[in-house]
Write a protein that holds these residues in place. Structure first.
Motif, mmCIF file in Angstrom:
data_model
loop_
_atom_site.group_PDB
_atom_site.id
_atom_site.type_symbol
_atom_site.label_atom_id
_atom_site.label_comp_id
_atom_site.label_asym_id
_atom_site.label_seq_id
_atom_site.Cartn_x
_atom_site.Cartn_y
_atom_site.Cartn_z
ATOM 1 N N LYS A 1 0.896 -1.115 0.038
ATOM 2 C CA LYS A 1 -0.098 0.099 -0.071
ATOM 3 C C LYS A 1 0.900 1.426 -0.015
ATOM 4 O O LYS A 1 0.490 2.172 -0.810
ATOM 5 C CB LYS A 1 -0.897 0.108 1.273
ATOM 6 C CG LYS A 1 -1.817 1.216 1.124
ATOM 7 C CD LYS A 1 -3.018 1.170 2.105
ATOM 8 C CE LYS A 1 -4.326 1.991 2.006
ATOM 9 N NZ LYS A 1 -3.836 3.069 1.475
ATOM 10 N N ALA A 2 1.931 1.055 0.735
ATOM 11 C CA ALA A 2 3.008 2.282 0.866
ATOM 12 C C ALA A 2 3.465 2.603 -0.715
ATOM 13 O O ALA A 2 3.673 3.870 -1.123
ATOM 14 C CB ALA A 2 3.916 2.142 1.909
ATOM 15 N N VAL A 3 3.862 1.524 -1.207
ATOM 16 C CA VAL A 3 4.368 1.904 -2.709
ATOM 17 C C VAL A 3 3.480 2.364 -3.639
ATOM 18 O O VAL A 3 3.762 3.546 -4.370
ATOM 19 C CB VAL A 3 4.695 0.393 -3.303
ATOM 20 C CG1 VAL A 3 5.236 0.340 -4.655
ATOM 21 C CG2 VAL A 3 6.100 -0.052 -2.529
ATOM 22 N N ALA A 4 2.073 1.846 -3.513
ATOM 23 C CA ALA A 4 1.060 2.206 -4.559
ATOM 24 C C ALA A 4 0.885 3.707 -3.972
ATOM 25 O O ALA A 4 0.647 4.602 -4.986
ATOM 26 C CB ALA A 4 -0.049 1.473 -4.333
ATOM 27 N N ASP A 5 0.599 4.031 -2.777
ATOM 28 C CA ASP A 5 0.354 5.452 -2.333
ATOM 29 C C ASP A 5 1.272 6.409 -2.750
ATOM 30 O O ASP A 5 1.218 7.649 -3.266
ATOM 31 C CB ASP A 5 0.023 5.480 -0.888
ATOM 32 C CG ASP A 5 -1.145 4.978 -0.562
ATOM 33 O OD1 ASP A 5 -2.022 4.737 -1.394
ATOM 34 O OD2 ASP A 5 -1.354 4.626 0.761
ATOM 35 N N ARG A 6 2.617 5.956 -2.655
ATOM 36 C CA ARG A 6 3.846 6.827 -2.798
ATOM 37 C C ARG A 6 3.776 7.240 -4.474
ATOM 38 O O ARG A 6 4.080 8.537 -4.977
ATOM 39 C CB ARG A 6 5.005 6.216 -2.624
ATOM 40 C CG ARG A 6 6.578 7.229 -2.820
ATOM 41 C CD ARG A 6 7.565 6.891 -2.042
ATOM 42 N NE ARG A 6 8.569 7.833 -2.004
ATOM 43 C CZ ARG A 6 9.723 7.625 -1.711
ATOM 44 N NH1 ARG A 6 10.233 6.286 -1.518
ATOM 45 N NH2 ARG A 6 10.684 8.542 -1.711
ATOM 46 N N VAL A 7 3.675 6.243 -5.338
ATOM 47 C CA VAL A 7 3.422 6.467 -6.702
ATOM 48 C C VAL A 7 2.438 7.516 -6.973
ATOM 49 O O VAL A 7 2.559 8.606 -7.748
ATOM 50 C CB VAL A 7 3.373 5.236 -7.549
ATOM 51 C CG1 VAL A 7 2.725 5.371 -9.062
ATOM 52 C CG2 VAL A 7 4.608 4.088 -7.419
#
Length: 199
Positions: free
Chosen positions: A87-93
């Motif tokens: 989720k952190a990866v997707a949110d950062r993108v």
């Protein structure tokens, strides 16, 4: 032309292990679907004359296709990332894309931004957002293209705007645009210019 150092650097950034035999054994057995997808890209990219931004996208797409072919497909020993990490990866993108609205974003840039491999990026997107990173980037570029068409002023054309956002094949852009927004790209541009003319 893709130079070897660029290919190796992109593989390293995207966390891909290249098959070391590819230089000594040039003929490769490739998944037919992967080969079809790569040929589809190459047909639409070769011979196109583009500006600086489009050239960067052009190279990114070629590199992505080559890496797909040359990926050793070695089993990955690492554990799959946790839900929180995905989720952190997707949110950062998503935050990065929202903050960079004026230029197209490449897959390479996303791997560099998130400090994860292309596989982790893919896994994060498909499980959190239900689409692949490439689909996400394509939808983003379509939406940005629509916004540019709405803000266009003469003598800007659909071709110029589509090319800027990395859509080199106008027929494919027209098809994707109508499917996504329910109207032709020329309708969006014409309505915008008519409204500007009337004011």
């Amino acid at each position: 032309m893709i130079r070897l150092p660029a290919l190796h650097a992109a593989a390293e950034r995207q966390g891909i292990t290249l098959d070391e035999q590819w230089m000594t054994v040039p003929r490769r057995h490739v998944n037919p679907a992967t080969l079809r997808a790569l040929l589809f890209l190459l047909e639409r990219l070769l011979g196109q004359q583009q500006g600086a931004i489009a050239e960067k996208l052009h190279q990114d797409i070629l590199l992505t296709g080559l890496l797909e072919l040359l990926d050793a497909q070695q089993p990955c020993g690492e554990l799959p990332p946790s839900y929180a990490h995905r989720k952190a990866v997707a949110d950062r993108v998503k935050q990065y894309v929202d903050a960079h609205v004026d230029a197209p974003i490449t897959m390479d840039a996303l791997c560099e931004l998130t400090h994860v491999s292309r596989r982790t990026l893919q896994y994060s997107f498909t499980t959190i957002l239900g689409i692949s990173p490439l689909q996400f980037l394509r939808l983003t570029r379509l939406n940005r293209g629509r916004r540019s068409l709405r803000a266009a002023e003469p003598p800007q054309t659909v071709t110029e705007i589509a090319t800027y956002w990395g859509f080199w094949h106008l027929g494919q852009f027209a098809h994707d645009y109508k499917r996504q927004f329910g109207e032709c790209h020329s309708q969006t541009l014409y309505t915008t210019m008519q409204n500007d003319h009337n004011h």
